[in-house]
Design a protein around this motif. Structure first.
Motif, PDB file in Angstrom:
ATOM      1  N   ILE A   1     -23.811 -11.115 -36.201  1.00  0.00           N
ATOM      2  CA  ILE A   1     -24.365 -11.185 -34.853  1.00  0.00           C
ATOM      3  C   ILE A   1     -25.581 -12.108 -34.877  1.00  0.00           C
ATOM      4  O   ILE A   1     -26.488 -11.910 -35.696  1.00  0.00           O
ATOM      5  CB  ILE A   1     -24.775  -9.782 -34.359  1.00  0.00           C
ATOM      6  CG1 ILE A   1     -23.506  -8.909 -34.213  1.00  0.00           C
ATOM      7  CG2 ILE A   1     -25.501  -9.856 -33.016  1.00  0.00           C
ATOM      8  CD1 ILE A   1     -23.784  -7.468 -33.919  1.00  0.00           C
TER       9      ILE A   1
ATOM     10  N   SER B   1     -30.664 -14.075 -32.114  1.00  0.00           N
ATOM     11  CA  SER B   1     -31.187 -13.974 -30.746  1.00  0.00           C
ATOM     12  C   SER B   1     -30.553 -12.836 -29.953  1.00  0.00           C
ATOM     13  O   SER B   1     -31.051 -12.433 -28.917  1.00  0.00           O
ATOM     14  CB  SER B   1     -30.979 -15.305 -30.001  1.00  0.00           C
ATOM     15  OG  SER B   1     -29.599 -15.614 -30.028  1.00  0.00           O
ATOM     16  N   LEU B   2     -29.447 -12.287 -30.464  1.00  0.00           N
ATOM     17  CA  LEU B   2     -28.790 -11.180 -29.749  1.00  0.00           C
ATOM     18  C   LEU B   2     -29.085  -9.826 -30.409  1.00  0.00           C
ATOM     19  O   LEU B   2     -28.573  -8.796 -29.987  1.00  0.00           O
ATOM     20  CB  LEU B   2     -27.275 -11.392 -29.724  1.00  0.00           C
ATOM     21  CG  LEU B   2     -26.772 -12.630 -28.994  1.00  0.00           C
ATOM     22  CD1 LEU B   2     -25.257 -12.732 -29.095  1.00  0.00           C
ATOM     23  CD2 LEU B   2     -27.201 -12.622 -27.536  1.00  0.00           C
TER      24      LEU B   2
ATOM     25  N   LEU C   1     -29.753  -6.411 -28.539  1.00  0.00           N
ATOM     26  CA  LEU C   1     -28.772  -5.772 -27.649  1.00  0.00           C
ATOM     27  C   LEU C   1     -27.916  -4.765 -28.402  1.00  0.00           C
ATOM     28  O   LEU C   1     -27.760  -4.850 -29.616  1.00  0.00           O
ATOM     29  CB  LEU C   1     -27.868  -6.849 -27.036  1.00  0.00           C
ATOM     30  CG  LEU C   1     -28.576  -7.906 -26.185  1.00  0.00           C
ATOM     31  CD1 LEU C   1     -27.599  -8.977 -25.740  1.00  0.00           C
ATOM     32  CD2 LEU C   1     -29.243  -7.260 -24.980  1.00  0.00           C
TER      33      LEU C   1
ATOM     34  N   LEU D   1     -25.027  -4.208 -29.509  1.00  0.00           N
ATOM     35  CA  LEU D   1     -23.822  -4.986 -29.792  1.00  0.00           C
ATOM     36  C   LEU D   1     -23.154  -4.506 -31.061  1.00  0.00           C
ATOM     37  O   LEU D   1     -23.813  -4.095 -32.006  1.00  0.00           O
ATOM     38  CB  LEU D   1     -24.204  -6.461 -29.995  1.00  0.00           C
ATOM     39  CG  LEU D   1     -24.102  -7.397 -28.797  1.00  0.00           C
ATOM     40  CD1 LEU D   1     -24.353  -8.822 -29.253  1.00  0.00           C
ATOM     41  CD2 LEU D   1     -22.757  -7.296 -28.112  1.00  0.00           C
TER      42      LEU D   1
ATOM     43  N   ARG E   1     -20.004  -5.748 -33.792  1.00  0.00           N
ATOM     44  CA  ARG E   1     -19.058  -6.793 -34.156  1.00  0.00           C
ATOM     45  C   ARG E   1     -17.873  -6.132 -34.861  1.00  0.00           C
ATOM     46  O   ARG E   1     -18.058  -5.251 -35.699  1.00  0.00           O
ATOM     47  CB  ARG E   1     -19.750  -7.765 -35.121  1.00  0.00           C
ATOM     48  CG  ARG E   1     -18.977  -9.047 -35.416  1.00  0.00           C
ATOM     49  CD  ARG E   1     -19.715  -9.848 -36.492  1.00  0.00           C
ATOM     50  NE  ARG E   1     -19.712  -9.158 -37.769  1.00  0.00           N
ATOM     51  CZ  ARG E   1     -18.855  -9.422 -38.763  1.00  0.00           C
ATOM     52  NH1 ARG E   1     -17.959 -10.373 -38.636  1.00  0.00           N
ATOM     53  NH2 ARG E   1     -18.900  -8.750 -39.892  1.00  0.00           N
TER      54      ARG E   1
ATOM     55  N   TYR F   1     -20.210  -4.807 -26.160  1.00  0.00           N
ATOM     56  CA  TYR F   1     -21.535  -4.632 -25.582  1.00  0.00           C
ATOM     57  C   TYR F   1     -21.550  -3.351 -24.759  1.00  0.00           C
ATOM     58  O   TYR F   1     -20.766  -3.183 -23.814  1.00  0.00           O
ATOM     59  CB  TYR F   1     -21.863  -5.844 -24.690  1.00  0.00           C
ATOM     60  CG  TYR F   1     -23.147  -5.719 -23.910  1.00  0.00           C
ATOM     61  CD1 TYR F   1     -24.382  -5.562 -24.560  1.00  0.00           C
ATOM     62  CD2 TYR F   1     -23.148  -5.766 -22.510  1.00  0.00           C
ATOM     63  CE1 TYR F   1     -25.554  -5.450 -23.849  1.00  0.00           C
ATOM     64  CE2 TYR F   1     -24.327  -5.658 -21.791  1.00  0.00           C
ATOM     65  CZ  TYR F   1     -25.528  -5.499 -22.465  1.00  0.00           C
ATOM     66  OH  TYR F   1     -26.691  -5.388 -21.763  1.00  0.00           O
TER      67      TYR F   1
ATOM     68  N   GLN G   1     -27.109 -11.689 -18.352  1.00  0.00           N
ATOM     69  CA  GLN G   1     -27.998 -12.216 -19.379  1.00  0.00           C
ATOM     70  C   GLN G   1     -27.236 -12.431 -20.695  1.00  0.00           C
ATOM     71  O   GLN G   1     -27.332 -13.469 -21.341  1.00  0.00           O
ATOM     72  CB  GLN G   1     -29.156 -11.213 -19.571  1.00  0.00           C
ATOM     73  CG  GLN G   1     -30.212 -11.633 -20.563  1.00  0.00           C
ATOM     74  CD  GLN G   1     -30.944 -12.883 -20.067  1.00  0.00           C
ATOM     75  OE1 GLN G   1     -31.040 -13.163 -18.861  1.00  0.00           O
ATOM     76  NE2 GLN G   1     -31.450 -13.672 -21.014  1.00  0.00           N
ATOM     77  N   PHE G   2     -26.462 -11.418 -21.051  1.00  0.00           N
ATOM     78  CA  PHE G   2     -25.707 -11.432 -22.308  1.00  0.00           C
ATOM     79  C   PHE G   2     -24.717 -12.595 -22.337  1.00  0.00           C
ATOM     80  O   PHE G   2     -24.631 -13.354 -23.308  1.00  0.00           O
ATOM     81  CB  PHE G   2     -25.001 -10.077 -22.476  1.00  0.00           C
ATOM     82  CG  PHE G   2     -23.958 -10.034 -23.556  1.00  0.00           C
ATOM     83  CD1 PHE G   2     -24.304 -10.320 -24.881  1.00  0.00           C
ATOM     84  CD2 PHE G   2     -22.631  -9.689 -23.273  1.00  0.00           C
ATOM     85  CE1 PHE G   2     -23.346 -10.270 -25.877  1.00  0.00           C
ATOM     86  CE2 PHE G   2     -21.689  -9.640 -24.268  1.00  0.00           C
ATOM     87  CZ  PHE G   2     -22.036  -9.924 -25.574  1.00  0.00           C
TER      88      PHE G   2
ATOM     89  N   GLN H   1     -26.449 -15.906 -22.709  1.00  0.00           N
ATOM     90  CA  GLN H   1     -26.887 -16.144 -24.085  1.00  0.00           C
ATOM     91  C   GLN H   1     -25.748 -16.619 -24.978  1.00  0.00           C
ATOM     92  O   GLN H   1     -25.910 -17.495 -25.807  1.00  0.00           O
ATOM     93  CB  GLN H   1     -27.512 -14.866 -24.681  1.00  0.00           C
ATOM     94  CG  GLN H   1     -28.960 -14.677 -24.251  1.00  0.00           C
ATOM     95  CD  GLN H   1     -29.520 -13.376 -24.776  1.00  0.00           C
ATOM     96  OE1 GLN H   1     -29.077 -12.322 -24.393  1.00  0.00           O
ATOM     97  NE2 GLN H   1     -30.491 -13.477 -25.669  1.00  0.00           N
ATOM     98  N   LEU H   2     -24.566 -15.995 -24.768  1.00  0.00           N
ATOM     99  CA  LEU H   2     -23.399 -16.403 -25.554  1.00  0.00           C
ATOM    100  C   LEU H   2     -23.101 -17.880 -25.323  1.00  0.00           C
ATOM    101  O   LEU H   2     -22.840 -18.643 -26.259  1.00  0.00           O
ATOM    102  CB  LEU H   2     -22.169 -15.566 -25.179  1.00  0.00           C
ATOM    103  CG  LEU H   2     -22.121 -14.125 -25.676  1.00  0.00           C
ATOM    104  CD1 LEU H   2     -20.811 -13.461 -25.260  1.00  0.00           C
ATOM    105  CD2 LEU H   2     -22.278 -14.050 -27.198  1.00  0.00           C
TER     106      LEU H   2
ATOM    107  N   LEU I   1     -25.472 -20.119 -27.043  1.00  0.00           N
ATOM    108  CA  LEU I   1     -25.227 -20.186 -28.484  1.00  0.00           C
ATOM    109  C   LEU I   1     -23.952 -20.961 -28.806  1.00  0.00           C
ATOM    110  O   LEU I   1     -23.598 -21.137 -29.961  1.00  0.00           O
ATOM    111  CB  LEU I   1     -25.116 -18.776 -29.066  1.00  0.00           C
ATOM    112  CG  LEU I   1     -26.424 -17.992 -29.142  1.00  0.00           C
ATOM    113  CD1 LEU I   1     -26.143 -16.514 -29.360  1.00  0.00           C
ATOM    114  CD2 LEU I   1     -27.303 -18.533 -30.264  1.00  0.00           C
TER     115      LEU I   1
END
Ligand SMILES: Nc1ncnc2c1ncn2[C@@H]1O[C@H](COP(=O)(O)OP(=O)(O)OP(=O)(O)O)[C@@H](O)[C@H]1O
Ligand SMILES: [Mg+2]
Lengths: 312, 253
Positions: A245, A248-249, A252, A254, A256, A265, A278-279, A282-283, A286
């Motif tokens: 992960i 920067s995440l 959260l 989260l 994997r 999430y 927001q999530f 961000q993805l 990235l």
């Protein structure tokens, strides 16, 4: 959501210790509202049947009181019991009796004058009319269950207890039964049911009580319960697997998957901000490409399992 | 009073009787008839009179009482044991009926059935042996009182029993010996003096003696005492049943 109705069953400080010394109920307080469908959930041996049996007069309480439709179930048992119908968990029937005679018997036992037209109506509604002259032992399990329901309805109860009404009943019949229960409710009958099928409670109930080891741990409107305790998840499938992960995440909730192709999430349903937008942004930043995404909502089952796990 | 409930229970029990008419009516009548054939006609014709009546006639009141007792106990004990065994007792317990109504329904049905049987046996007996009934009203009183009292006793056994073995144990081990030693086939005056005293502890002696008085106007023990003893047993049974329902003994956990 209709206005909360006045109580029809009031249970106060109810306790039961069996002769063996086993305490099956610990100070249960519960109010059932007039006209609702109340689902009582709990694992095997939680005390559901014990609770119902006390209200119906089959088991003596060790302490506490129950008032049903304004009548104390002990001091004023006649008035109280004539309002109550019970479909027991066990399939207890008279093998050699016919369907018609056993249902007629029930009506008489509850002090009502004979009313063949009413019995006919009940039997037809339960699709038992063709079997009215059959001996009960010649019926299938699902039919026997319906005979027990017919017996309970034979005397027009205003409060109906259904102890696992759909155990061993096929899917189609189960839906028919749900329909019947709703119709009964629409005709003013208050229904208290127990079930191990969470979907049944989710589908039918207005309110839900969870009992665990003799304690009532939650009583809540179904919707409130699901909102309060329910979790939602957004499941994201990725084009390319990731091996960890991204930094920067990290803040959260989260998870994997082992092969790195999905991210899950989790967020609270009742939270002000779900943080989904927001999530996802961000993805994108990235450069993680999405293949698919869907959301899921925790079922009552998950809530129930979590509640019971929390307690034990 | 929940009259509908009493009627429902009574009808239910009577229906059970007629459904099993061979076991419940035909077979007891047949087996009692055998007694009349053997003891009344075959052996009785070679015996002298007992207390002024010929032997065949002498045993009629006793035999009627024997079947009345046995049938009352087995009818009533089965009637209440079956719902306990099958689990359908839940409905009785959850219904708006008091113990008085339950007892009237079950005991009433059991007693009706054994009275029917008693009358049938009397009629059948007439085919084999002659008899007269000096006090017909008292005969009916003894018939009904005995049927009701022992149906209550059977009802208690049915409530108490938690297996078929127990259900049959009391009738087999206690009631049958007491009835056979109760003077159905002999006058207690025929016994040695010591046994005449011992036998007075057997309540069945009073029942049979009372019935015989109603038939032939004479009996081993004073009819007033017979009557008093039946009433005493009746009161004891009512008290026991009242206590059972009040405490929920063996019915509710
Ligand atoms: N007659 C009895 N004597 C002693 N213990 C009993 C008796 N009846 C029930 N219990 C115990 O009380 C507890 C609660 O039983 P109950 O039948 O109320 O559970 P339940 O919630 O209905 O379970 P299920 O979902 O399996 O029907 C269990 O541990 C059971 O073993
Ligand atoms: Mg149960």
């Amino acid at each position: 959501m209709p206005e909360p109705q006045p109580p029809i069953v009031t249970i106060t400080g109810l306790e039961k210790t069996y002769k063996s010394g086993f305490q099956a109920l610990k100070r249960v307080d519960l109010t059932i509202r007039r006209g609702e469908i109340f689902a009582l959930l709990g694992p095997n041996g939680a005390g559901k049947t014990t609770l119902i049996s006390i209200v119906c007069g089959i088991v003596n309480a060790s302490a506490g009181t129950v008032v049903a439709d304004g009548h104390d179930i002990v001091k004023d048992f006649r008035a109280a019991r004539s309002k109550i119908g019970l479909v027991p968990q066990e399939l207890s029937t008279d093998a050699f009796e016919t369907v018609w005679s056993t249902v007629t018997f029930s009506r008489g036992l509850f002090g009502k004058s004979p009313d063949p037209a009413h019995i006919e109506k009940v039997l037809r509604e339960l699709s038992l009319w063709e079997k009215k002259d059959a001996k009960i032992m010649t019926l299938s399990g699902g039919m026997k269950r319906r005979v027990l329901i017919a017996k309970a309805l034979s005397h027009d109860p205003t409060i109906l207890f259904l102890d696992e009404p759909t155990a061993g009943v096929d899917v189609e019949l189960r839906h028919d039964m749900w329909q019947m229960v709703r119709e009964l409710r629409d005709n003013g009958v208050t229904i208290i049911l127990t079930t191990h099928y969470i979907e049944e409670a989710q589908e039918m109930a207005d309110r839900i009580g969870v009992i665990h080891k003799g304690e009532l741990i939650v009583v809540e409107d179904k919707d409130v319960l699901m909102r309060r305790l329910g979790k939602r998840q957004l499941i994201v499938q990725l084009q390319q697997p990731i091996d960890k992960i991204p930094e920067s995440l990290a803040g959260l909730a989260l998870e994997r998957s082992a092969d790195g192709t999905t991210l899950t999430y989790s967020f609270d349903v009742q939270g002000e901000q779900t943080g989904i937008a927001q999530f996802l942004k961000q993805l994108e930043q990235l450069g993680i490409e999405l293949k698919d995404l869907h959301s899921s909502e925790s079922s009552l089952e998950d809530i129930f399992v979590n509640l019971v796990k929390e307690k034990s | 009073m929940n009259v509908h409930a009493i009627r429902a229970i009574y009808k239910f029990e009577m229906a059970r009787t007629f459904r099993t008419i061979v076991q419940s009516i035909v077979s007891p009548v047949l087996s009692t008839s055998l007694y009349f054939v053997v003891f009344g006609s075959a052996i009785g014709s070679r015996m002298g009179e007992v207390g002024g009546v010929n032997y065949g006639s002498f045993i009629v009141p006793g035999l009627v009482m024997l079947s009345l007792l046995g049938e009352s106990i087995s009818n009533a004990s089965f009637g209440i044991y079956l719902p306990k065994w099958s689990g359908t007792i839940y409905e009785l317990l959850s219904s708006p009926v008091s113990f008085v109504e339950v007892v009237i329904g079950y005991v009433g049905a059991a007693a009706s059935k054994s009275i029917m049987l008693g009358v049938l046996i009397l009629v059948t007996a007439r085919i084999f042996v002659p008899y007269e009934i000096v006090h017909p009203v008292w005969m009916v009183v003894f018939l009904v009182l005995t049927a009701v009292t022992f149906s209550m006793f059977g009802f208690i056994i049915g409530l108490w029993a938690d297996s078929f073995q127990k259900l049959q144990a009391i009738p087999l081990m206690v009631v049958t010996p007491l009835t056979f030693l109760g003077g159905a086939f002999y006058s207690i005056n025929m016994l040695p003096p010591l046994w005449q005293k011992v036998t007075l502890f057997n309540p069945v002696v009073y029942l049979i003696s009372g019935m015989r008085w109603a038939f032939y106007g004479s009996s081993d023990v004073n009819v007033a005492i017979s009557f008093g003893i039946i009433l005493g047993v009746l009161v004891a049974c009512v008290t026991a049943i009242w206590w059972i329902f009040k405490t929920g003994y063996k019915l509710k956990s």
